[in-house]
Write a protein that holds these residues in place. Structure first.
Motif, mmCIF file in Angstrom:
data_model
loop_
_atom_site.group_PDB
_atom_site.id
_atom_site.type_symbol
_atom_site.label_atom_id
_atom_site.label_comp_id
_atom_site.label_asym_id
_atom_site.label_seq_id
_atom_site.Cartn_x
_atom_site.Cartn_y
_atom_site.Cartn_z
ATOM 1 N N VAL A 172 0.856 -1.183 0.000
ATOM 2 C CA VAL A 172 0.000 0.000 0.000
ATOM 3 C C VAL A 172 0.896 1.239 0.000
ATOM 4 O O VAL A 172 1.811 1.360 0.827
ATOM 5 C CB VAL A 172 -0.925 0.029 1.222
ATOM 6 N N VAL A 173 0.631 2.143 -0.920
ATOM 7 C CA VAL A 173 1.447 3.345 -1.048
ATOM 8 C C VAL A 173 0.586 4.564 -0.747
ATOM 9 O O VAL A 173 -0.578 4.653 -1.150
ATOM 10 C CB VAL A 173 2.070 3.441 -2.464
ATOM 11 N N ASP A 174 1.136 5.496 0.009
ATOM 12 C CA ASP A 174 0.414 6.725 0.349
ATOM 13 C C ASP A 174 1.418 7.727 0.889
ATOM 14 O O ASP A 174 2.542 7.369 1.278
ATOM 15 C CB ASP A 174 -0.674 6.455 1.388
ATOM 16 N N GLU A 175 0.995 8.989 0.932
ATOM 17 C CA GLU A 175 1.877 10.029 1.454
ATOM 18 C C GLU A 175 1.283 10.639 2.714
ATOM 19 O O GLU A 175 0.070 10.577 2.938
ATOM 20 C CB GLU A 175 2.127 11.124 0.414
ATOM 21 N N THR A 176 2.138 11.233 3.521
ATOM 22 C CA THR A 176 1.698 11.953 4.708
ATOM 23 C C THR A 176 2.559 13.193 4.851
ATOM 24 O O THR A 176 3.722 13.217 4.414
ATOM 25 C CB THR A 176 1.795 11.075 5.970
ATOM 26 N N GLY A 177 1.995 14.221 5.451
ATOM 27 C CA GLY A 177 2.711 15.488 5.602
ATOM 28 C C GLY A 177 2.940 15.838 7.054
ATOM 29 O O GLY A 177 2.161 15.464 7.930
ATOM 30 N N ASP A 178 4.019 16.566 7.295
ATOM 31 C CA ASP A 178 4.342 17.072 8.625
ATOM 32 C C ASP A 178 4.421 18.588 8.536
ATOM 33 O O ASP A 178 5.210 19.132 7.751
ATOM 34 C CB ASP A 178 5.673 16.512 9.127
ATOM 35 N N VAL A 179 3.595 19.279 9.310
ATOM 36 C CA VAL A 179 3.567 20.740 9.290
ATOM 37 C C VAL A 179 4.858 21.279 9.884
ATOM 38 O O VAL A 179 5.303 20.825 10.945
ATOM 39 C CB VAL A 179 2.340 21.269 10.056
ATOM 40 N N LYS A 180 5.480 22.228 9.182
ATOM 41 C CA LYS A 180 6.758 22.800 9.610
ATOM 42 C C LYS A 180 6.694 24.322 9.584
ATOM 43 O O LYS A 180 5.845 24.910 8.913
ATOM 44 C CB LYS A 180 7.886 22.332 8.682
ATOM 45 N N LYS A 181 7.620 24.945 10.303
ATOM 46 C CA LYS A 181 7.781 26.392 10.249
ATOM 47 C C LYS A 181 9.075 26.717 9.505
ATOM 48 O O LYS A 181 10.007 25.924 9.498
ATOM 49 C CB LYS A 181 7.825 26.986 11.660
ATOM 50 N N GLY A 182 9.135 27.902 8.900
ATOM 51 C CA GLY A 182 10.345 28.304 8.201
ATOM 52 C C GLY A 182 10.439 27.705 6.810
ATOM 53 O O GLY A 182 9.543 27.012 6.333
ATOM 54 N N VAL A 183 11.582 27.962 6.167
ATOM 55 C CA VAL A 183 11.776 27.529 4.776
ATOM 56 C C VAL A 183 13.026 26.688 4.598
ATOM 57 O O VAL A 183 13.341 26.295 3.472
ATOM 58 C CB VAL A 183 11.859 28.769 3.848
ATOM 59 N N ASP A 184 13.730 26.366 5.670
ATOM 60 C CA ASP A 184 15.011 25.672 5.543
ATOM 61 C C ASP A 184 14.915 24.157 5.671
ATOM 62 O O ASP A 184 15.826 23.447 5.264
ATOM 63 C CB ASP A 184 15.996 26.199 6.593
ATOM 64 N N THR A 185 13.848 23.629 6.262
ATOM 65 C CA THR A 185 13.704 22.178 6.383
ATOM 66 C C THR A 185 13.578 21.560 5.002
ATOM 67 O O THR A 185 12.809 22.033 4.163
ATOM 68 C CB THR A 185 12.463 21.832 7.222
ATOM 69 N N VAL A 186 14.333 20.516 4.748
ATOM 70 C CA VAL A 186 14.405 19.923 3.412
ATOM 71 C C VAL A 186 13.011 19.544 2.893
ATOM 72 O O VAL A 186 12.223 18.904 3.574
ATOM 73 C CB VAL A 186 15.335 18.692 3.415
ATOM 74 N N GLY A 187 12.704 20.001 1.658
ATOM 75 C CA GLY A 187 11.450 19.650 1.009
ATOM 76 C C GLY A 187 10.241 20.454 1.426
ATOM 77 O O GLY A 187 9.145 20.221 0.913
ATOM 78 N N VAL A 188 10.410 21.424 2.317
ATOM 79 C CA VAL A 188 9.248 22.136 2.840
ATOM 80 C C VAL A 188 8.772 23.197 1.851
ATOM 81 O O VAL A 188 9.571 23.844 1.168
ATOM 82 C CB VAL A 188 9.561 22.769 4.214
ATOM 83 N N GLN A 189 7.479 23.328 1.734
ATOM 84 C CA GLN A 189 6.850 24.418 0.988
ATOM 85 C C GLN A 189 5.373 24.443 1.365
ATOM 86 O O GLN A 189 4.878 23.529 2.025
ATOM 87 C CB GLN A 189 6.999 24.241 -0.522
ATOM 88 N N ARG A 190 4.649 25.461 0.934
ATOM 89 C CA ARG A 190 3.208 25.487 1.156
ATOM 90 C C ARG A 190 2.572 24.510 0.175
ATOM 91 O O ARG A 190 2.684 24.656 -1.037
ATOM 92 C CB ARG A 190 2.659 26.902 0.960
ATOM 93 N N GLN A 191 1.924 23.474 0.717
ATOM 94 C CA GLN A 191 1.322 22.437 -0.108
ATOM 95 C C GLN A 191 0.234 21.740 0.703
ATOM 96 O O GLN A 191 0.197 21.823 1.937
ATOM 97 C CB GLN A 191 2.378 21.415 -0.548
#
Length: 410
Positions: free
Chosen positions: A82-101
């Motif tokens: 089973v394949v699926d994605e999950t997101g982790d809410v972050k602050k700032g712009v430096d955490t790898v892969g983070v963006q508004r999505q």
């Protein structure tokens, strides 16, 4: 730990990895390098941070060990990937892969980091066997930003279905077997992923949108148009698996699809018995299979949601407070192994009948017993006061640095 011990060249990071994993399984209200280091009786978090960031060990090799561990103990000839994605809410712009999505975790568009996971689901249980970080175009278009976050120079943009195909290929190339693949509309709506699975002879039941077009002997139709043509007698009431309150019953119908290529193809339609809401699945198998089999595979999709819930709640899968890719991959890999340990103990416990008036052991109860009987360390007053002093000293330095930066900008 014995399975992954050979991945560490030195004894110090191996022992610290063990302490980190025990900390992930602990009852700490928050789990990060600071809290786990204090819990593990270390004097500062430097060692834990070194393990995640700079120590020499290969997280991908440990990931392969996790996969082998899960398949060995949860083996099922009719297992579903089973394949699926999950997101982790972050602050700032430096955490790898983070963006508004968009992230399902928050149910809306947030500044977040998204990862795709592959879960092995069998009769005995389920656990994650692989992970890939989703790196958006906003990152891959800025090589300097990628390098600063520890991503390889050859990192290019890959869609979530492409990441799923990468993980499934890796699983199968390692010699492991899985009869089926399941996923939601993000993956079912991608023709390249479906073609790749068919070329490997891997069956799938992938959710698709109501506008998804399929071809029957009568022509090409959208999924919702075909569903309207299903006669009442074609619907069958079947369970899509057991939930917390018993079996989840839905009405199901299957429509044969026309395709000159080898294999059997169907459109599976699910109808909610209370609301009448419809869901659609594009299905393929090398040979014809009964409706009950397609329903079982479609119901397996809920296993990944259960993994996200227990992986985050019991093994701190989402509590990583790291910015660079290496640290992220190491944290989530060890969290996957910690969760897999609970799943394997649960599976082994279910092979023995539970005493009368008791349900079989759950992952939550196994964690409680493990904490109480095995891993809970005893901290003395001096240790707790030492950590209080360390935190206040670190916070004083951070405060002074912040004030200096503020004064420089003024």
């Amino acid at each position: 730990m014995g399975r992954i011990a050979g991945r560490f060249a030195r004894v110090e990071p191996r022992r610290r990895a063990r302490r980190l994993m025990l900390g992930l399984l602990s009852d700490l209200p928050r789990k990060n390098c600071w809290t786990i280091a204090e819990w593990a009786r270390e004097t500062t978090p430097d060692g834990m941070q070194h393990l995640l960031g700079r120590a020499k060990w290969d997280a991908d090799a440990v990931r392969d060990d996790v996969c082998g561990y899960v398949v060995e103990h949860l083996h099922d000839d009719q297992a579903v990937l089973v394949v699926d994605e999950t997101g982790d809410v972050k602050k700032g712009v430096d955490t790898v892969g983070v963006q508004r999505q968009y992230t399902g975790t928050a149910g809306r568009i947030e500044n977040s980091q998204v990862a795709v996971y592959l879960v092995y689901a069998g009769q005995r249980g389920h656990a994650a066997v692989d992970r890939e970080l989703y790196v958006p175009r906003s990152w891959t278009s800025e090589p300097d930003r990628c390098r600063a976050a520890g991503l390889a120079e050859e990192t290019t943009f890959a869609t979530k279905p492409e990441l799923a195909a990468r993980m499934i290929t890796r699983f199968l190339d390692a010699g492991h077997q899985a009869a089926w693949v399941a996923g939601d509309e993000v993956y079912g709506g991608n023709p390249k992923l479906r073609t790749a699975l068919e070329e490997r002879g891997t069956a799938y039941v992938l959710a698709v949108a109501c506008s998804h077009e399929v071809t029957t002997s009568a022509g090409k139709f959208s999924a919702d148009t075909l569903a309207k043509k299903v006669p009442k007698r074609a619907w069958q009431k079947l369970p899509a698996g057991a939930g917390a309150k018993g079996h989840r019953f839905y009405d199901w119908a299957v429509i044969g699809l026309a395709d000159p290529r080898p294999g059997s193809r169907q459109l599976l339609v699910r109808r909610n018995r209370s609301t009448g809401e419809l869901a659609y699945h594009h299905c393929h198998s090398p040979a014809s299979v009964p409706l009950t089999m397609l329903v079982r595979v479609a119901g397996s999709r809920w296993r990944v949601e259960e993994f996200f819930q227990s992986g985050k709640g019991l093994a701190a899968l989402d509590e990583h407070q790291v910015r660079r890719y290496a640290s992220w991959s190491r944290w989530v890999t060890l969290a996957m192994l910690a969760h897999a340990f609970l799943a394997v103990v649960r599976a082994d416990g279910h092979t023995r009948p539970a005493p009368d008036a008791l349900i079989p052991l759950t992952c939550n109860e196994i964690q409680r017993l493990f904490i109480t009987l095995v891993v809970r360390p005893v901290h003395d007053t001096a240790h707790r006061l030492g950590w209080s002093n360390w935190r206040r000293h670190h916070q004083a330095r951070s405060q002074a640095s912040h004030y200096r930066q503020q004064a420089a900008r003024a």
